[in-house]
Scaffold this active site. Structure first.
Site, mmCIF file in Angstrom:
data_model
loop_
_atom_site.group_PDB
_atom_site.id
_atom_site.type_symbol
_atom_site.label_atom_id
_atom_site.label_comp_id
_atom_site.label_asym_id
_atom_site.label_seq_id
_atom_site.Cartn_x
_atom_site.Cartn_y
_atom_site.Cartn_z
ATOM 1 N N HIS A 64 -12.317 -9.600 -19.826
ATOM 2 C CA HIS A 64 -12.669 -8.401 -19.343
ATOM 3 C C HIS A 64 -13.710 -8.633 -18.193
ATOM 4 O O HIS A 64 -14.539 -9.717 -18.236
ATOM 5 C CB HIS A 64 -13.325 -7.829 -20.420
ATOM 6 C CG HIS A 64 -12.406 -6.990 -21.377
ATOM 7 N ND1 HIS A 64 -12.980 -6.731 -22.738
ATOM 8 C CD2 HIS A 64 -11.342 -6.728 -21.356
ATOM 9 C CE1 HIS A 64 -11.768 -6.039 -23.267
ATOM 10 N NE2 HIS A 64 -10.827 -6.252 -22.395
ATOM 11 N N ASP A 66 -16.588 -7.742 -16.794
ATOM 12 C CA ASP A 66 -17.980 -7.874 -17.101
ATOM 13 C C ASP A 66 -18.218 -9.141 -17.502
ATOM 14 O O ASP A 66 -19.567 -9.590 -17.586
ATOM 15 C CB ASP A 66 -18.672 -7.072 -17.986
ATOM 16 C CG ASP A 66 -17.955 -7.020 -19.447
ATOM 17 O OD1 ASP A 66 -16.673 -7.018 -19.554
ATOM 18 O OD2 ASP A 66 -18.831 -6.717 -20.566
ATOM 19 N N HIS A 67 -17.441 -10.095 -17.833
ATOM 20 C CA HIS A 67 -17.553 -11.470 -18.122
ATOM 21 C C HIS A 67 -16.996 -12.535 -17.232
ATOM 22 O O HIS A 67 -17.187 -13.867 -17.501
ATOM 23 C CB HIS A 67 -17.065 -11.803 -19.512
ATOM 24 C CG HIS A 67 -17.551 -10.993 -20.686
ATOM 25 N ND1 HIS A 67 -18.639 -11.439 -21.511
ATOM 26 C CD2 HIS A 67 -17.521 -9.707 -21.069
ATOM 27 C CE1 HIS A 67 -19.028 -10.805 -22.377
ATOM 28 N NE2 HIS A 67 -18.553 -9.583 -22.241
ATOM 29 N N HIS A 142 -11.454 -9.317 -30.607
ATOM 30 C CA HIS A 142 -11.590 -8.518 -29.603
ATOM 31 C C HIS A 142 -10.384 -7.843 -28.979
ATOM 32 O O HIS A 142 -9.205 -8.098 -29.568
ATOM 33 C CB HIS A 142 -12.543 -9.107 -28.327
ATOM 34 C CG HIS A 142 -13.144 -8.056 -27.464
ATOM 35 N ND1 HIS A 142 -13.905 -7.092 -27.762
ATOM 36 C CD2 HIS A 142 -13.037 -8.112 -26.127
ATOM 37 C CE1 HIS A 142 -14.313 -6.487 -26.867
ATOM 38 N NE2 HIS A 142 -14.011 -7.015 -25.578
#
Length: 305
Positions: A64, A66-67, A142
């Site tokens: 993802h 944002d990582h 997740h």
């Protein structure tokens, strides 16, 4: 030896004022480990005066943005700064393809070697080891393949009590004493008892990084008793249904895991941008696990021996 965590980013998918996407630095001795690399990580490294070139290992939890959106830029900057030493990069399947495509169409040729290790996010497995510590994956739950990471110092040698050591001991025998052995003669008789000439070693320290995940008790055996646990806490409990739907956790769930694992300290982070004030998240976690702190930008946590 230094064992220190520094928070570079604490926000979830949407960045907010003064909160950046997820990134952390774990320093163990002279090894600097970057854990996740969200957008803006380079700016945070500059803000806290951390040299890019000192990073030895990079651990990406999942794909993802944002990582990991900060990773291509960071690797490119290392190129511009003429890095020559290799770097170890750990991450899930697909990360190597993304970087290869990025560099292909940007006509970027790195002068240093990236040693990419594809990790299996479904199991706990040792993926790195050096003289001082090991790193294991921690399976998360997740929306995409995702893992956390467990950093553990190796057992340390015992301390020699110089005033009690016989003069006849050789250097190899002293090394054996450091690692807990008695010294015996050829007949097997004890000449020097370890317990009489050494003292207990400094304790080994540990840090567990639990990235984006639903509440997941099956990781308890892996994080049991760690010195410092980071666990994502995207929401408050009044949004527990939303947390489950998006495969995230609440502050209360993070604290419950910390309590059941009997960890020494808990850090919560990956906060939803809806929370301008993080005090309610901290209070919710501390009601269950008092030794909780917010993993906010610039915070530095040292784990003592």
């Amino acid at each position: 030896m230094e064992f220190e965590l520094k928070i570079l980013g604490s926000s979830s998918a949407t960045p907010s004022f003064e909160r950046h996407h997820t990134a952390q630095l774990l320093t163990i001795g002279n090894q600097i480990n970057l854990i996740d690399c969200g957008e803006g990580t380079q700016m945070q490294l500059m803000r806290y005066k951390i040299k890019h070139q000192r990073i030895c290992n990079i651990f990406i939890s999942h794909l993802h943005g944002d990582h990991y959106f900060g990773l291509p830029g960071l690797l490119s900057t290392m190129n511009l700064q003429q890095r020559t030493g290799p770097i170890n990069l750990f991450g899930p399947k697909g990360l190597a393809d993304i970087l290869t495509l990025q560099f292909k169409y940007g006509n970027t040729q790195l002068p240093y070697h990236i040693n990419f290790v594809e990790v299996d996010t479904t199991v706990s497995k040792k993926i790195f080891e050096d003289k001082y510590h090991t790193v294991h994956t921690l399976p998360m739950q997740h929306r995409v393949p995702c893992c956390g990471y467990l950093f553990k110092e190796k057992p340390k040698p015992r301390h020699l009590l110089k005033g009690k050591l016989p003069d006849f001991l050789t250097p190899p025998q002293l090394v054996r004493l450091k690692w807990g052995e008695d010294i015996r003669n050829e007949q097997g008789e004890v000449l020097v008892r370890n317990a009489e000439v050494t003292s207990e070693p400094k304790r080994s320290r540990s840090y567990a990084y639990c990235s984006d995940t639903r509440y997941k008790e099956d990781i308890l055996p892996y994080v049991q008793g760690v010195d410092l646990l980071y666990h994502e806490s995207t929401f408050l409990s009044d949004m527990e249904h939303r947390a489950a739907h998006t495969y995230h956790s609440t502050a209360a769930q993070a604290a419950t895991l910390a309590e059941k694992a009997r960890v020494k300290r808990l850090l919560i982070g990956h906060f939803s941008a809806r929370y301008k004030d993080l005090t309610p998240l901290l209070e919710e976690a501390q009601a269950i696990f008092p030794n909780t702190a917010l993993a906010t930008e610039g915070k530095t946590i040292s784990v003592l021996e």
